[in-house]
Structure formats: structure tokens, C-alpha cells
Write a protein that holds these residues in place. Structure first.
Motif, PDB file in Angstrom:
ATOM      1  N   ILE A   2      62.400  25.592  46.423  1.00  0.00           N
ATOM      2  CA  ILE A   2      61.508  25.221  45.332  1.00  0.00           C
ATOM      3  C   ILE A   2      60.309  26.167  45.334  1.00  0.00           C
ATOM      4  N   VAL A   3      60.006  26.702  44.156  1.00  0.00           N
ATOM      5  CA  VAL A   3      58.861  27.595  43.966  1.00  0.00           C
ATOM      6  C   VAL A   3      57.869  26.860  43.075  1.00  0.00           C
ATOM      7  N   TYR A   4      56.584  26.982  43.418  1.00  0.00           N
ATOM      8  CA  TYR A   4      55.529  26.309  42.660  1.00  0.00           C
ATOM      9  C   TYR A   4      54.436  27.317  42.328  1.00  0.00           C
ATOM     10  N   THR A   5      53.986  27.308  41.091  1.00  0.00           N
ATOM     11  CA  THR A   5      52.849  28.132  40.690  1.00  0.00           C
ATOM     12  C   THR A   5      51.960  27.299  39.782  1.00  0.00           C
ATOM     13  N   VAL A   6      50.719  27.734  39.645  1.00  0.00           N
ATOM     14  CA  VAL A   6      49.752  26.986  38.837  1.00  0.00           C
ATOM     15  C   VAL A   6      49.019  27.931  37.902  1.00  0.00           C
ATOM     16  N   GLY A   7      48.474  27.375  36.807  1.00  0.00           N
ATOM     17  CA  GLY A   7      47.701  28.188  35.880  1.00  0.00           C
ATOM     18  C   GLY A   7      47.298  27.398  34.657  1.00  0.00           C
ATOM     19  N   THR A   8      46.651  28.092  33.750  1.00  0.00           N
ATOM     20  CA  THR A   8      46.220  27.491  32.490  1.00  0.00           C
ATOM     21  C   THR A   8      47.329  27.595  31.450  1.00  0.00           C
ATOM     22  N   PHE A   9      47.955  28.750  31.362  1.00  0.00           N
ATOM     23  CA  PHE A   9      49.050  29.022  30.433  1.00  0.00           C
ATOM     24  C   PHE A   9      48.647  28.762  28.980  1.00  0.00           C
ATOM     25  N   SER A  36      44.271  21.101  33.473  1.00  0.00           N
ATOM     26  CA  SER A  36      43.712  20.366  32.336  1.00  0.00           C
ATOM     27  C   SER A  36      42.507  21.126  31.788  1.00  0.00           C
ATOM     28  N   ASP A  37      42.080  20.759  30.593  1.00  0.00           N
ATOM     29  CA  ASP A  37      40.907  21.397  29.995  1.00  0.00           C
ATOM     30  C   ASP A  37      39.693  21.241  30.913  1.00  0.00           C
ATOM     31  N   ARG A  38      39.556  20.071  31.536  1.00  0.00           N
ATOM     32  CA  ARG A  38      38.420  19.814  32.431  1.00  0.00           C
ATOM     33  C   ARG A  38      38.434  20.763  33.626  1.00  0.00           C
ATOM     34  N   VAL A  39      39.606  20.988  34.191  1.00  0.00           N
ATOM     35  CA  VAL A  39      39.716  21.909  35.324  1.00  0.00           C
ATOM     36  C   VAL A  39      39.345  23.322  34.878  1.00  0.00           C
ATOM     37  N   VAL A  40      39.907  23.765  33.763  1.00  0.00           N
ATOM     38  CA  VAL A  40      39.632  25.118  33.275  1.00  0.00           C
ATOM     39  C   VAL A  40      38.148  25.285  32.998  1.00  0.00           C
ATOM     40  N   ASN A  41      37.538  24.285  32.395  1.00  0.00           N
ATOM     41  CA  ASN A  41      36.111  24.365  32.069  1.00  0.00           C
ATOM     42  C   ASN A  41      35.230  24.396  33.321  1.00  0.00           C
ATOM     43  N   SER A  42      35.772  24.001  34.466  1.00  0.00           N
ATOM     44  CA  SER A  42      34.986  24.034  35.710  1.00  0.00           C
ATOM     45  C   SER A  42      34.845  25.453  36.262  1.00  0.00           C
ATOM     46  N   VAL A  68      57.304  20.569  35.101  1.00  0.00           N
ATOM     47  CA  VAL A  68      55.952  20.855  34.628  1.00  0.00           C
ATOM     48  C   VAL A  68      55.093  19.641  34.948  1.00  0.00           C
ATOM     49  N   ARG A  69      53.963  19.886  35.585  1.00  0.00           N
ATOM     50  CA  ARG A  69      53.023  18.800  35.912  1.00  0.00           C
ATOM     51  C   ARG A  69      51.607  19.292  35.638  1.00  0.00           C
ATOM     52  N   SER A  70      50.771  18.389  35.183  1.00  0.00           N
ATOM     53  CA  SER A  70      49.372  18.773  34.966  1.00  0.00           C
ATOM     54  C   SER A  70      48.568  18.418  36.208  1.00  0.00           C
ATOM     55  N   TYR A  71      47.406  19.043  36.326  1.00  0.00           N
ATOM     56  CA  TYR A  71      46.475  18.648  37.389  1.00  0.00           C
ATOM     57  C   TYR A  71      45.075  18.585  36.806  1.00  0.00           C
ATOM     58  N   ASP A  72      44.334  17.570  37.254  1.00  0.00           N
ATOM     59  CA  ASP A  72      43.026  17.281  36.682  1.00  0.00           C
ATOM     60  C   ASP A  72      41.878  17.498  37.667  1.00  0.00           C
ATOM     61  N   GLU A  73      42.184  18.042  38.823  1.00  0.00           N
ATOM     62  CA  GLU A  73      41.172  18.392  39.822  1.00  0.00           C
ATOM     63  C   GLU A  73      41.457  19.809  40.288  1.00  0.00           C
ATOM     64  N   LEU A  74      40.408  20.551  40.588  1.00  0.00           N
ATOM     65  CA  LEU A  74      40.591  21.919  41.065  1.00  0.00           C
ATOM     66  C   LEU A  74      40.904  21.885  42.557  1.00  0.00           C
ATOM     67  N   GLU A  75      42.118  21.485  42.847  1.00  0.00           N
ATOM     68  CA  GLU A  75      42.662  21.475  44.209  1.00  0.00           C
ATOM     69  C   GLU A  75      44.176  21.489  44.084  1.00  0.00           C
ATOM     70  N   TYR A  76      44.841  22.066  45.071  1.00  0.00           N
ATOM     71  CA  TYR A  76      46.269  22.264  44.968  1.00  0.00           C
ATOM     72  C   TYR A  76      47.079  21.557  46.045  1.00  0.00           C
TER      73      TYR A  76
END
Length: 147
Positions: A2-9, A36-42, A68-76
Motif C-alpha cells: 500500500i502506497v499513501y500520499t497526501v496533498g491539496t490536489f 481540507s480547506d482549513r488545513v490548506v489555509n493553515s 481517497v480520504r480527507s484530513y482536517d488536521e495538519l498531521e499525518y
């Protein structure tokens, strides 16, 4: 694997596609975390142009993306705990911020890999936004002749 990556896209483009296809080539399943928008805006001055639900829908439609999963905190770490990837792929601007160091430590202790990739120089969401803004022109009114 399993490969995992994150971003705004935001403003999905060929650079995103190249990254995601490369990630998929590393394993049998590709999971993508979408900020999420909140994470990006941080960490960026502007929120994405495309709403989160639509960004997730577009990513889900790609044949190279399995989860595909969203995340709402800047932590991985929580995403890695949920997905349990063998490889976590990050961009060249990864850096040494606390949230990055936390996931690196977690993955190392779990015997997982972190792979850093360079961005595709052909395009970026930021350059697309700049190009669109530079083409902004006043609206011209059309006059229709009476028939």
C-alpha cells in the motif's frame, strides 16, 4: 503493498497525474489523503479553488487511485495508522516541521518507507492560478442587432 500520499490536489493537472501514477507504480494499492480547506489555509494564503468534495470525487475517478480520504488536521500519523501504508510518498518541499517529523518517527518505528519525489516542472496549481489571473480582462458587452 500500500502506497499513501497526501496533498491539496486543487485544479487537478498533469503534474498531479504523474505523481499519482508514479505512486501507484510503487505498490498494488494507492491511497490519497486530501487536505481540507482549513488545513490548506493553515499553511497557504488562499484556500483551494475547487471544494474538497469535488477534489475527492475527481481523485476517486482516476484508475490509479484506490482510496481517497480527507484530513482536517495538519498531521499525518492518524492517516498512516488508518491506511497502514508500506510506503509514504512526500514531495520535495517536505521539510522538517513538527508534523513531518512526527510521521517520519512513526513510520520508522513501524518499519515503513518514506519516499521523497520531485515535483513535475511542467505545471502546478499555483502557476495555473497565476496564468488565469493574468488573462483576466474586462467583460465586453455584445450588442445584438434588431432583427
Amino acid at each position: 503493498m500500500i502506497v499513501y500520499t497526501v496533498g491539496t490536489f486543487d485544479l487537478l493537472h498533469v503534474g498531479h497525474l504523474a505523481l499519482l501514477e508514479y505512486c501507484k507504480s510503487l505498490g498494488s494499492s494507492l491511497a490519497v489523503g486530501v487536505a481540507s480547506d482549513r488545513v490548506v489555509n493553515s499553511y497557504k494564503p488562499n484556500v483551494p479553488v475547487i471544494p474538497l468534495a469535488q477534489r475527492m470525487e475527481m481523485l476517486s475517478a482516476l484508475r490509479c487511485v484506490d482510496i481517497v480520504r480527507s484530513y482536517d488536521e495538519l498531521e499525518y500519523v492518524s492517516g498512516c495508522q488508518e491506511i497502514n501504508p508500506d510506503i509514504f510518498v512526500v514531495g520535495e518541499d517536505w521539510g522538517r516541521k513538527p508534523h513531518n517529523l512526527a510521521v517520519e518517527s512513526y513510520l520508522k518505528s513501524a518499519g515503513k518507507q518514506i519516499k521523497q519525489v520531485q515535483y513535475n516542472p511542467r505545471t502546478s496549481s499555483s502557476s495555473i492560478k497565476r496564468d488565469v489571473m493574468s488573462q483576466k480582462r474586462p467583460v465586453q458587452r455584445l450588442h445584438m442587432a434588431a432583427v
